[in-house]
Design a protein around this motif. Structure first.
Motif, short mmCIF file in Angstrom:
data_model
loop_
_atom_site.label_atom_id
_atom_site.label_comp_id
_atom_site.label_asym_id
_atom_site.label_seq_id
_atom_site.Cartn_x
_atom_site.Cartn_y
_atom_site.Cartn_z
N ASN A 1 0.81 -1.22 0.00
CA ASN A 1 0.00 0.00 0.00
C ASN A 1 0.84 1.27 0.00
N ALA A 2 2.03 1.22 0.62
CA ALA A 2 2.84 2.41 0.81
C ALA A 2 3.60 2.85 -0.43
N VAL B 1 3.13 4.99 4.77
CA VAL B 1 3.28 4.12 5.94
C VAL B 1 2.72 2.73 5.59
N PRO B 2 3.49 1.67 5.82
CA PRO B 2 3.00 0.34 5.46
C PRO B 2 1.83 -0.11 6.33
N ASP B 3 0.84 -0.75 5.71
CA ASP B 3 -0.27 -1.31 6.47
C ASP B 3 0.12 -2.71 6.96
N ASP B 4 -0.82 -3.39 7.62
CA ASP B 4 -0.50 -4.70 8.21
C ASP B 4 -0.01 -5.70 7.17
N VAL C 1 3.52 -4.79 6.25
CA VAL C 1 4.42 -5.09 7.36
C VAL C 1 4.77 -6.57 7.37
N ARG D 1 5.37 0.93 12.76
CA ARG D 1 4.90 1.18 11.40
C ARG D 1 5.87 2.10 10.67
#
Length: 208
Positions: free
Chosen positions: A23-24, A124-127, A130, A159
């Motif tokens: 997403n990031a 920022v990376p989501d779950d 990550v 995060r």
């Protein structure tokens, strides 16, 4: 896990470095594949520490679609302005990377040209991302994470790209130091080692 291979950049054991997409940064990958659409054939990529902005620059240069200047915000502004002009004269797409979140430019001519470029930022990376980053860093180190590692680590991990990399490095270090597999006790110890006092209160409550 979605990735972009970097055939000219080697990280370990001769294997190609890879950019984990999520997403990031997927919007960055999309934009870099169409430099002909950039305003003035120029794009500025902002990203925090270890976010992959340098890897994107290397990938773009290796793709032979244009020129990449990594850490452009650290260069002499007059020299950077001349390089921008040369790229324009050659009709060559130019990718500039800089540290997030802002790039303060003193030279008015350069500021106006950079201001007119396409601006991209690694977020920022989501779950899900990550989890992919943890797996990628572990694979790069040859580290086998025990069963349930992602379920435990992802909700507790910082995060941020640098923090995720630091977490996996700490798990690896502790596993080697203790000569033990990377299981729950080591995951917990690694998180505690890199967490601040307030985060420790949240993450290491006995009920968790």
């Amino acid at each position: 896990m979605s990735q972009i291979a970097l055939p000219l950049v080697v990280r370990r054991r001769g294997e190609p470095a890879r950019i984990v997409l999520g997403n990031a940064n997927s919007h960055v990958a999309d934009a870099l594949q169409s430099p002909g659409r950039w305003p003035y054939r120029t794009a500025v990529l902002l990203g925090g520490p270890r976010s992959g902005r340098s890897l994107f620059a290397r990938w773009f240069a290796a793709s032979r679609q244009g020129e990449a200047i990594d850490d452009a915000d650290t260069l002499d502004e007059t020299e950077l302005f001349h390089r921008w002009n040369r790229a324009q004269e050659r009709a060559l797409p130019l990718l500039l990377t800089a540290a997030a979140p802002t790039w303060d430019i003193a030279l008015p001519d350069l500021r106006s040209r950079i201001g007119a470029a396409l601006h991209l930022e690694i977020g920022v990376p989501d779950d899900a991302m990550v989890a992919d980053l943890i797996e990628a860093h572990a694979a790069q180190r040859g580290l086998a994470l025990g069963e349930g590692a992602l379920t435990y680590l992802v909700p507790r991990a910082e995060r941020g790209f640098a923090g995720i990399e630091r977490l996996v490095a700490e798990i690896d270090r502790l596993s080697l130091e203790r000569k033990a597999p990377a299981t729950m006790s080591i995951w917990r110890a690694a998180l505690e080692a890199i967490a601040g006092p307030e985060q420790r209160k949240l993450d290491f409550d006995p009920e968790n």
